[in-house]
Write an enzyme that holds these catalytic residues in place. Structure first.
Site: not given
Length: 333
Positions: A78, A161, A179, A234, A241, A244, A250
């Site tokens: 991270e 975060y 995030d 995305c 798309c 997705c 969406c």
DNA sequence: TATACGTGGTC
DNA sequence: TGACCAAGTAT
């Protein structure tokens, strides 16, 4: 983690081809504090199920997602991934974990060694903070990465975060992990705009909390899955798309994918800035085995005032240690 | 809230 | 080719 083996059952058709009814009229949920509201569709129909299913099939096999990574591996990843692409993190992460498999191992080293091992990941203050966090973990937490959100947040280099990410990914806790990827996914899928605001807003936090599955385990998987969706499908530019799992619901796509209207998203040049000078100075120090004379540093930038300012800044940040006789080195303490 | 903070890839 | 972008944090 085993590699995804389940064959795709989506078939050739675009899952976005058949938009589902998006909202039930008159059921939007008013949000008390900020005057914003969570669209009814978001709360009425769980968004996480198709995204988690998609994740099960398409998630990348990243080292920090393997069980053997442990909380320390998650935490290191991270730090490294803050503002830095996965591909550049990978080799540094492997080397780092092999060298310092536990927080106490890193804490026992000079901070300058962390800066050196950081290599060209950028934002080297992260290396210093990771070292500081490891030291705090060794001292205050018995050498184990804390699982408590507040204790994580208290560590250097860990903000909103990262605290949520470590608690969720390493310990399976239920937190809104917001995030840049998740923010973009929510902006599009739920809010119906191309990009989220420049800075995280209260409305975004509220929305993220509202979408969080009740079950702790589901929540942790949703956090990872929604982030991965933003990273792989995305994306900020050239979104896919057709791949997705929630394209049919969406809001942004259903609205015809209107272009971002607000103020420019960013715009910071790099060439000629103090940051560039700092980067050059630190590169010299990283690559030298020991102290470096002022004269060697003077060669990285022609303009003496800016050069001195950058070096002073590095010293002030603790990234560089001045010695006698005009020598400089990475910090020993 | 705005700004500083690295580096390298992409279109 | 230059602007944008990449799992943010600290001040």
């Amino acid at each position: 983690m085993t590699a995804p083996t389940k064959p795709s059952h989506n078939g050739p058709s675009d899952p976005a081809g058949t938009p589902a009814p998006a909202a039930v009229p008159g059921t939007s949920v008013p949000a008390a504090a900020s005057g914003t509201s969570v669209p009814a569709a978001a709360s009425a129909v769980p968004l996480h199920a198709p995204v988690v299913d998609w994740f099960d099939e398409h998630a990348r096999d990243l080292p920090w997602r393997r069980p053997e990574a442990g909380a320390w591996g998650v935490m290191v990843s991270e730090f490294m991934l803050q503002q830095t692409p996965v591909n550049r993190v990978l080799p540094v992460y492997e080397h780092w974990l092999a060298r310092w498999p536990r927080p106490a191992d890193l804490a026992a080293e000079a901070p300058g060694e962390a800066v050196r091992a950081w290599g060209r990941l950028g934002y080297p203050r992260r290396a210093l903070r990771l070292h500081g966090a490891a030291a705090a973990i060794a001292e205050r937490h018995g050498g184990d990465v804390p699982s408590d959100h507040a204790q994580l947040l208290a560590l250097p280099g860990i903000g909103e975060y990262t605290a949520a990410a470590v608690a969720s990914f390493a310990y399976g806790q239920r937190h809104a992990v917001l995030d840049t990827n998740v923010r973009r996914v929510l902006a599009r899928a739920v809010t119906g705009v191309q990009y989220p605001p420049n800075a995280t807003t209260a409305a975004e936090r509220k929305l993220a909390r509202a979408l969080l599955p009740d079950d702790e385990r589901d929540a942790a998987r949703w956090a990872a899955a929604s982030m991965e969706l933003g990273a792989l499908v995305c994306t900020a530019k050239n979104e896919s798309c057709h791949r997705c799992p929630i394209a049919g619901r969406c809001a942004w796509r259903l609205a015809g994918k209107p272009a971002h209207d607000g103020p420019p998203r960013r715009g910071q040049t790099y060439a000629g800035t103090d940051r560039q000078v700092r980067g050059r100075l630190l590169a010299v120090l990283r690559e030298a085995p020991g102290p470096v004379p002022q004269a060697a540093l003077d060669q990285v930038w022609h303009e003496p005032v800016q050069r001195a300012r950058a070096l002073d800044g590095l010293v002030a940040d603790g990234l560089v240690e001045p010695l006698a006789d005009g020598l400089y080195r990475l910090p020993l303490s």
